[in-house]
Scaffold this motif. Sequence first.
Motif, PDB file in Angstrom:
ATOM      1  N   VAL A 101       0.834  -1.203   0.000  1.00  8.28           N
ATOM      2  CA  VAL A 101       0.000   0.000   0.000  1.00  8.28           C
ATOM      3  C   VAL A 101       0.870   1.254   0.000  1.00  8.28           C
ATOM      4  O   VAL A 101       0.609   2.213  -0.736  1.00  8.28           O
ATOM      5  CB  VAL A 101      -0.951   0.009   1.218  1.00  8.28           C
ATOM      6  N   LEU A 102       1.902   1.259   0.820  1.00  5.16           N
ATOM      7  CA  LEU A 102       2.780   2.427   0.895  1.00  5.16           C
ATOM      8  C   LEU A 102       3.433   2.699  -0.445  1.00  5.16           C
ATOM      9  O   LEU A 102       3.461   3.838  -0.924  1.00  5.16           O
ATOM     10  CB  LEU A 102       3.839   2.216   1.971  1.00  5.16           C
ATOM     11  N   TRP A 103       3.972   1.660  -1.084  1.00  6.27           N
ATOM     12  CA  TRP A 103       4.651   1.856  -2.366  1.00  6.27           C
ATOM     13  C   TRP A 103       3.667   2.284  -3.445  1.00  6.27           C
ATOM     14  O   TRP A 103       4.009   3.077  -4.323  1.00  6.27           O
ATOM     15  CB  TRP A 103       5.371   0.565  -2.768  1.00  6.27           C
ATOM     16  N   ALA A 104       2.436   1.774  -3.366  1.00  4.54           N
ATOM     17  CA  ALA A 104       1.429   2.174  -4.345  1.00  4.54           C
ATOM     18  C   ALA A 104       1.028   3.632  -4.179  1.00  4.54           C
ATOM     19  O   ALA A 104       0.710   4.312  -5.158  1.00  4.54           O
ATOM     20  CB  ALA A 104       0.187   1.274  -4.213  1.00  4.54           C
ATOM     21  N   LYS A 105       1.043   4.132  -2.947  1.00  2.00           N
ATOM     22  CA  LYS A 105       0.717   5.535  -2.700  1.00  2.00           C
ATOM     23  C   LYS A 105       1.863   6.452  -3.134  1.00  2.00           C
ATOM     24  O   LYS A 105       1.631   7.578  -3.579  1.00  2.00           O
ATOM     25  CB  LYS A 105       0.410   5.760  -1.220  1.00  2.00           C
ATOM     26  N   LEU A 162       8.369  12.341   1.716  1.00  2.00           N
ATOM     27  CA  LEU A 162       8.576  12.314   3.168  1.00  2.00           C
ATOM     28  C   LEU A 162       7.231  12.371   3.885  1.00  2.00           C
ATOM     29  O   LEU A 162       7.017  11.691   4.894  1.00  2.00           O
ATOM     30  CB  LEU A 162       9.473  13.468   3.600  1.00  2.00           C
ATOM     31  N   GLY A 163       6.308  13.189   3.342  1.00  3.73           N
ATOM     32  CA  GLY A 163       4.986  13.301   3.946  1.00  3.73           C
ATOM     33  C   GLY A 163       4.226  11.982   3.925  1.00  3.73           C
ATOM     34  O   GLY A 163       3.552  11.631   4.888  1.00  3.73           O
ATOM     35  N   VAL A 164       4.339  11.235   2.827  1.00  7.69           N
ATOM     36  CA  VAL A 164       3.675   9.931   2.750  1.00  7.69           C
ATOM     37  C   VAL A 164       4.208   9.004   3.838  1.00  7.69           C
ATOM     38  O   VAL A 164       3.446   8.337   4.540  1.00  7.69           O
ATOM     39  CB  VAL A 164       3.865   9.299   1.360  1.00  7.69           C
ATOM     40  N   GLY A 165       5.531   8.972   3.982  1.00 10.78           N
ATOM     41  CA  GLY A 165       6.127   8.146   5.025  1.00 10.78           C
ATOM     42  C   GLY A 165       5.716   8.590   6.412  1.00 10.78           C
ATOM     43  O   GLY A 165       5.420   7.763   7.289  1.00 10.78           O
ATOM     44  N   PHE A 166       5.658   9.906   6.613  1.00 10.24           N
ATOM     45  CA  PHE A 166       5.263  10.452   7.917  1.00 10.24           C
ATOM     46  C   PHE A 166       3.811  10.109   8.222  1.00 10.24           C
ATOM     47  O   PHE A 166       3.466   9.738   9.353  1.00 10.24           O
ATOM     48  CB  PHE A 166       5.467  11.966   7.918  1.00 10.24           C
ATOM     49  N   GLY A 167       2.940  10.212   7.208  1.00 14.17           N
ATOM     50  CA  GLY A 167       1.531   9.878   7.414  1.00 14.17           C
ATOM     51  C   GLY A 167       1.336   8.418   7.741  1.00 14.17           C
ATOM     52  O   GLY A 167       0.507   8.062   8.579  1.00 14.17           O
TER      53      GLY A 167
END
Length: 284
Positions: A101-105, A162-167
């Motif tokens: 999911v993370l990589w897809a986002k 970075l924001g995606v990872g932080f979220g």
Amino acid sequence: MIGLIKAEYRKIVTTSLWWALLIPVVVLGFAAGWLGTAFGGIIDMVEEFSASLPLGLLSVALSTNFGTIFALLFGAMTFASEFRAKTITTTYLTANPRSSVLWAKLIPCAGVGVLYGLANVLFASLGALLGAGHDMSNFGGFSSWLSVGGAGVLSMLLWTLLGVGFGALIANAVLVVIVPLVYKFVVEFILSFSLLDTPMSGIEPYLPGSAGNGIVSNLAVPLFVSAVAGPNEPNTPRTAFELLHLFFGGSYGHPWWASLLTFLGYTAVFVAGGWFVGARRDVA
């Protein structure tokens, strides 16, 4: 994986978050471009040089360093909003493995980050051009504008990732908004000033916000001074650089690529942290 990426893309384009945060990026970019060209203190500081002032380069740096906060918030909210709306359970159930999911986002969010970066550079340049009375020399050479603009797009992209990872790491729609704002504009601001003229001052360029700002500003400021001073650049006093960095971000004597590598490290840490925690978090 392709289907998952398409699903994440649809989640972005069918909601208002991406364009709602694009608006302040555009407005701030144009305003920074317009005001930057009329920055009287800079003109007074360099009036001894008989050369045009490429203030457009500094305007792009200034607008980027303010606009990146919206890129970070967009990236963080794309993940955290799913926890608020309770759609994350369905998202995880349709993903195999859950960590995908993370990589897809990251992929569609990267596209939005590039869009934010291009919009910021174009509107900041437009504002600078109008503020300077359509004087193209306001940007120095085309290669200088292209370099600073490219760094601006890259900076916006990295802040988004970075924001995606932080979220993914925090997973709280309120905290992912409050924490970055408080840190970037309060905590790091106070910390940077407290480190001035201390043995620990060398740490400042490696703080997250300073490193992110330095991607553009540590390129724009030397290009600005070089264009204005010409062959007298080696004689330019350090205080001139420091004053420019004070207003437009970055750190004296710190190369832009070092800021880029530092911020890449922060981005990798947050993305890896979001992946690790997200793959193991219990959801209802």
